[in-house]
Design a protein around this motif. Sequence first.
Motif, mmCIF file in Angstrom:
data_model
loop_
_atom_site.group_PDB
_atom_site.id
_atom_site.type_symbol
_atom_site.label_atom_id
_atom_site.label_comp_id
_atom_site.label_asym_id
_atom_site.label_seq_id
_atom_site.Cartn_x
_atom_site.Cartn_y
_atom_site.Cartn_z
ATOM 1 N N SER A 128 -0.587 2.160 14.940
ATOM 2 C CA SER A 128 0.709 2.237 14.550
ATOM 3 C C SER A 128 0.913 1.825 13.063
ATOM 4 O O SER A 128 1.549 2.233 12.276
ATOM 5 N N LYS A 129 -0.146 0.997 12.467
ATOM 6 C CA LYS A 129 -0.485 0.451 11.072
ATOM 7 C C LYS A 129 -0.780 1.696 10.271
ATOM 8 O O LYS A 129 -0.172 1.935 8.943
ATOM 9 N N LEU A 130 -1.729 2.568 10.632
ATOM 10 C CA LEU A 130 -2.008 3.396 9.973
ATOM 11 C C LEU A 130 -0.990 4.768 9.851
ATOM 12 O O LEU A 130 -0.735 5.253 8.677
ATOM 13 N N ALA A 131 -0.125 4.846 10.736
ATOM 14 C CA ALA A 131 0.847 5.938 10.688
ATOM 15 C C ALA A 131 2.011 5.281 9.669
ATOM 16 O O ALA A 131 2.589 6.120 9.127
ATOM 17 N N GLY A 132 2.105 4.113 9.820
ATOM 18 C CA GLY A 132 3.067 3.471 8.638
ATOM 19 C C GLY A 132 2.397 3.699 7.199
ATOM 20 O O GLY A 132 3.252 3.996 6.353
ATOM 21 N N GLU A 133 1.231 3.395 7.142
ATOM 22 C CA GLU A 133 0.542 3.887 5.687
ATOM 23 C C GLU A 133 0.908 5.306 5.402
ATOM 24 O O GLU A 133 1.274 5.692 4.271
ATOM 25 N N ASP A 134 0.563 6.039 6.447
ATOM 26 C CA ASP A 134 0.773 7.421 6.080
ATOM 27 C C ASP A 134 2.195 8.034 5.804
ATOM 28 O O ASP A 134 2.610 8.642 5.058
ATOM 29 N N ALA A 135 3.184 7.463 6.489
ATOM 30 C CA ALA A 135 4.549 7.579 6.358
ATOM 31 C C ALA A 135 5.118 7.149 5.008
ATOM 32 O O ALA A 135 5.726 7.999 4.125
ATOM 33 N N ALA A 136 4.549 5.992 4.599
ATOM 34 C CA ALA A 136 4.843 5.643 3.096
ATOM 35 C C ALA A 136 4.282 6.491 2.017
ATOM 36 O O ALA A 136 5.161 6.730 1.310
ATOM 37 N N LEU A 137 2.906 6.730 2.287
ATOM 38 C CA LEU A 137 2.610 7.646 1.333
ATOM 39 C C LEU A 137 2.972 8.919 1.122
ATOM 40 O O LEU A 137 3.274 9.739 0.127
ATOM 41 N N ALA A 138 3.337 9.543 2.340
ATOM 42 C CA ALA A 138 4.040 10.978 2.551
ATOM 43 C C ALA A 138 5.321 11.007 1.936
ATOM 44 O O ALA A 138 5.890 12.139 1.573
ATOM 45 N N ALA A 139 6.056 9.938 1.919
ATOM 46 C CA ALA A 139 7.301 10.039 1.315
ATOM 47 C C ALA A 139 7.417 10.307 -0.160
ATOM 48 O O ALA A 139 8.600 10.627 -0.648
ATOM 49 N N GLY A 140 6.308 10.262 -0.713
ATOM 50 C CA GLY A 140 6.400 10.465 -2.174
ATOM 51 C C GLY A 140 6.608 8.916 -2.962
ATOM 52 O O GLY A 140 6.207 7.759 -2.378
ATOM 53 N N GLY A 141 7.002 9.156 -4.140
ATOM 54 C CA GLY A 141 6.929 7.840 -4.910
ATOM 55 C C GLY A 141 5.654 7.305 -5.086
ATOM 56 O O GLY A 141 4.715 7.868 -5.122
ATOM 57 N N ARG A 142 5.665 6.016 -5.529
ATOM 58 C CA ARG A 142 4.414 5.390 -5.718
ATOM 59 C C ARG A 142 4.381 4.097 -4.987
ATOM 60 O O ARG A 142 4.293 2.876 -5.701
ATOM 61 N N PRO A 143 4.442 4.155 -3.595
ATOM 62 C CA PRO A 143 3.952 3.019 -2.910
ATOM 63 C C PRO A 143 2.882 2.296 -3.044
ATOM 64 O O PRO A 143 1.828 3.004 -3.356
ATOM 65 N N VAL A 144 2.767 0.942 -2.890
ATOM 66 C CA VAL A 144 1.454 0.300 -2.885
ATOM 67 C C VAL A 144 1.419 -0.074 -1.298
ATOM 68 O O VAL A 144 2.289 -0.727 -0.699
ATOM 69 N N ILE A 145 -0.187 0.187 -0.878
ATOM 70 C CA ILE A 145 -0.440 -0.041 0.398
ATOM 71 C C ILE A 145 -1.495 -1.460 0.206
ATOM 72 O O ILE A 145 -2.267 -0.954 -0.361
ATOM 73 N N LEU A 146 -1.115 -2.380 0.848
ATOM 74 C CA LEU A 146 -1.939 -3.459 0.881
ATOM 75 C C LEU A 146 -2.616 -3.767 2.122
ATOM 76 O O LEU A 146 -1.838 -4.437 2.865
ATOM 77 N N ARG A 147 -3.807 -3.450 2.305
ATOM 78 C CA ARG A 147 -4.380 -4.064 3.552
ATOM 79 C C ARG A 147 -5.023 -5.316 3.381
ATOM 80 O O ARG A 147 -5.556 -5.746 2.625
ATOM 81 N N THR A 148 -5.045 -6.104 4.554
ATOM 82 C CA THR A 148 -5.470 -7.330 4.606
ATOM 83 C C THR A 148 -6.193 -7.675 5.901
ATOM 84 O O THR A 148 -5.978 -6.628 7.002
ATOM 85 N N GLY A 149 -6.584 -8.768 6.360
ATOM 86 C CA GLY A 149 -7.187 -9.212 7.626
ATOM 87 C C GLY A 149 -7.124 -10.572 7.873
ATOM 88 O O GLY A 149 -7.219 -11.525 7.046
ATOM 89 N N TRP A 150 -7.133 -11.150 9.222
ATOM 90 C CA TRP A 150 -7.449 -12.433 9.680
ATOM 91 C C TRP A 150 -6.444 -13.437 9.045
ATOM 92 O O TRP A 150 -6.926 -14.480 8.474
ATOM 93 N N VAL A 151 -5.043 -13.133 8.987
ATOM 94 C CA VAL A 151 -4.239 -13.873 8.245
ATOM 95 C C VAL A 151 -3.469 -15.214 8.983
ATOM 96 O O VAL A 151 -3.515 -15.116 10.091
ATOM 97 N N TYR A 152 -3.794 -16.027 8.358
ATOM 98 C CA TYR A 152 -3.127 -17.563 8.742
ATOM 99 C C TYR A 152 -2.345 -18.332 7.893
ATOM 100 O O TYR A 152 -2.559 -17.869 6.555
ATOM 101 N N SER A 153 -1.879 -19.271 8.383
ATOM 102 C CA SER A 153 -0.878 -20.219 7.316
ATOM 103 C C SER A 153 -0.303 -21.238 8.254
ATOM 104 O O SER A 153 -0.716 -21.197 9.290
ATOM 105 N N ARG A 154 0.285 -22.071 7.770
ATOM 106 C CA ARG A 154 0.794 -23.182 8.459
ATOM 107 C C ARG A 154 2.166 -22.685 9.229
ATOM 108 O O ARG A 154 2.605 -23.358 10.254
ATOM 109 N N HIS A 155 2.531 -21.648 8.789
ATOM 110 C CA HIS A 155 3.637 -21.082 9.598
ATOM 111 C C HIS A 155 3.195 -20.207 10.991
ATOM 112 O O HIS A 155 2.202 -19.451 10.853
ATOM 113 N N GLY A 156 3.983 -20.187 12.089
ATOM 114 C CA GLY A 156 3.767 -19.281 13.187
ATOM 115 C C GLY A 156 2.415 -19.265 13.895
ATOM 116 O O GLY A 156 1.989 -20.573 13.727
#
Length: 298
Positions: A128-156
């Motif tokens: 689903s996330k890859l489909a989101g990347e593809d959709a953003a890129l396919a729409a045109g414009g100049r999107p930034v896709i920022l991939r990350t991993g193992w996210v943590y914080s004091r929230h949530g």
Amino acid sequence: MPKALICGAGGQLGQELALTCPKHWRHASMTRSMLDIADADQVARVLDETAPAWVINAAAFTAVDAAESEPELAHRVNAKGPEVLAQLCIERDIRLLQVSTDFVFDGAQGSPYAPGDKPKPLGAYGRSKLAGEDAALAAGGRPVILRTGWVYSRHGGNFVKTMLRLMAVRDQLSVVEDQVGTPTWARGLALTCWGLADHGDASGIYHWSDAGACSWYDFAVAIRETALELGLLRQAATLLPIPASQYPTPAQRPAYSVLDKTLTRKTLGHSGDHWTSQLRAMLGDLQRHEQQHEKQQP
Ligand SMILES: NC(=O)c1ccc[n+]([C@@H]2O[C@H](COP(=O)([O-])OP(=O)(O)OC[C@H]3O[C@@H](n4cnc5c(N)ncnc54)[C@H](OP(=O)(O)O)[C@@H]3O)[C@@H](O)[C@H]2O)c1
């Protein structure tokens, strides 16, 4: 002064984006109850009302295992949402930063994944996330896709907070040692989002996590040791390293999902901090926040 619309503002990254908003930016923060990113009418209305220069999309369906049983919901948020945002942003000449995941890779490569490496998700969340990347890129414009991993914080909810909770009440815990990635403090990720938006010329796929690499077991050991030092834990639970095969989950996870951050480091002009330093900083942040909260109690 440029303005950013932050979607998914109630999540880990969304909250850190608001906390780290640079002085020369303004932001409008929208939680899910204020803006459903998959609802085109709502998105159009909010874009017209707020008129941002950038949309930073931190909204996502992030429950990796639940995505296996709810793939339609995961797709709606993670694929349709970015598609709606991308199309409506282009019509208004608004830049989009779409946050994505290391789970678009299958982990078979065994060396850090560069932005151009071929994605091959193992599960419904990654698809689903890859489909989101593809959709953003396919729409045109100049999107930034920022991939990350193992996210943590004091929230949530996240691995660090789960480990702290379990280690406070259990003598022994088993933790997977044959999945390797890099933890990412949401604060550093938020600063990277602002850095890329500030850069102006950034477009295409970028990778960001903290520096270094570790297994979930290594991460748990570092959480235990640092929390004991800071006084966040009173007892040292025994941590047992186990293979992922002994901890079956609905979603299969990549065995190796370290990201190659060369492009982002070059673009921003810094390498970021090692994950152990970021973990210490986050635990300090959590401790200060808890102490303030206790003081405010009657
Ligand atoms: N967490 C990780 O380990 C991880 C790893 C790799 C990549 N990422 C990516 O990093 C980004 C930020 O993740 P995070 O950890 O900050 O996630 P998070 O804490 O789960 O926050 C996501 C936020 O999105 C909101 N949301 C869900 N559906 C929405 C919709 N239809 N419209 C608007 N908002 C909606 C959620 O609201 P509710 O809470 O009300 O549902 C939640 O506040 C995401 O793109 C994620 O895929 C995260």
